[in-house]
Write a protein that holds these residues in place. Structure first.
Motif, PDB file in Angstrom:
ATOM      1  N   TYR A  31      -2.440   4.784  15.552  1.00 41.31           N
ATOM      2  CA  TYR A  31      -1.033   4.501  15.138  1.00 41.31           C
ATOM      3  C   TYR A  31       0.106   4.297  16.111  1.00 41.31           C
ATOM      4  N   THR A  98       3.230   3.798  11.831  1.00 39.82           N
ATOM      5  CA  THR A  98       3.042   2.757  11.153  1.00 39.82           C
ATOM      6  C   THR A  98       1.517   2.228  12.129  1.00 39.82           C
ATOM      7  N   ASP A 106      10.939  -0.715   7.255  1.00 41.45           N
ATOM      8  CA  ASP A 106      10.151  -0.653   5.835  1.00 41.45           C
ATOM      9  C   ASP A 106       8.847  -0.877   6.058  1.00 41.45           C
ATOM     10  N   GLN A 107       8.266  -1.148   7.376  1.00 42.90           N
ATOM     11  CA  GLN A 107       6.862  -1.153   7.690  1.00 42.90           C
ATOM     12  C   GLN A 107       6.331  -0.075   8.149  1.00 42.90           C
ATOM     13  N   TYR A 108       7.164   0.885   8.117  1.00 39.43           N
ATOM     14  CA  TYR A 108       6.714   2.334   8.653  1.00 39.43           C
ATOM     15  C   TYR A 108       6.364   3.092   7.300  1.00 39.43           C
ATOM     16  N   ASP A 109       5.224   3.833   7.393  1.00 34.05           N
ATOM     17  CA  ASP A 109       4.722   4.387   6.068  1.00 34.05           C
ATOM     18  C   ASP A 109       4.945   5.801   6.031  1.00 34.05           C
ATOM     19  N   TYR A 110       5.435   6.573   6.969  1.00 35.98           N
ATOM     20  CA  TYR A 110       5.410   7.974   6.819  1.00 35.98           C
ATOM     21  C   TYR A 110       6.793   8.379   7.746  1.00 35.98           C
ATOM     22  N   TRP A 111       7.596   9.332   7.401  1.00 34.77           N
ATOM     23  CA  TRP A 111       8.650   9.723   8.169  1.00 34.77           C
ATOM     24  C   TRP A 111       8.610  11.187   8.208  1.00 34.77           C
TER      25      TRP A 111
END
Length: 121
Positions: A31, A98, A106-111
Motif C-alpha cells: 500500500y 491507499t 478522498d481516495q485514501y481509505d484509513y487515516w
C-alpha cells in the motif's frame, strides 16, 4: 487497520521535525502511504506520498527540497523528515493508506489520528 502518527511538536522557524506513521492490520508493503495536513480554517491538503512498490514519491510544491518521505517496510513505518520549517507549515499532520497511487484525500481509505506541528516565527 491502524495508523499511528507521532513526532509533532513546537519548533522555531528553520527547525526540523521527523514525523512517523506506524501501521498495522494490513500488509504494509502493498500500500501507498500519504501525509496530509490541515491548518485551522483551511481544507486538508496533500503534503507527500510514497508508493508501495518502487517507493516513488510525490511532494507538493511548497515542501519540495525541504521535506523527505521514506518508508521502512520491515518496521511498517513511514517517515516524513521536515527541514527548514516555516510558520505556514503549522497544521495537524495526518498519515493515511491507499491501494492506489494518488494524492487525493478522498481516495485514501484509513487515516491516523493526526499530530500537531506548530512552527513559531
Amino acid at each position: 487497520v491502524q495508523l499511528q502518527a507521532c513526532g509533532g511538536g513546537l519548533v522555531q522557524a528553520g527547525g526540523s521535525l521527523r514525523l512517523s506513521c506506524a501501521a498495522s492490520g494490513f500488509y504494509f508493503d502493498d500500500y501507498a502511504i500519504g501525509w496530509f495536513r490541515q491548518a485551522p480554517g483551511k481544507e486538508r491538503e496533500g503534503v507527500s506520498c510514497i508508493s508501495s512498490s518502487d517507493s516513488t514519491t510525490y511532494y507538493r510544491d511548497s515542501v519540495k527540497d525541504r521535506f523527505t518521505i521514506s518508508r521502512d517496510n520491515d518496521k511498517n513505518t513511514v517517515y516524513l523528515q521536515m527541514n527548514s520549517l516555516k510558520p505556514e507549515d503549522t497544521a495537524v499532520y495526518y498519515c493515511a493508506v491507499t491501494g492506489w497511487w494518488t494524492r487525493m484525500p478522498d481516495q485514501y481509505d484509513y487515516w491516523g489520528q493526526g499530530t500537531l506541528v506548530t512552527v513559531s516565527s
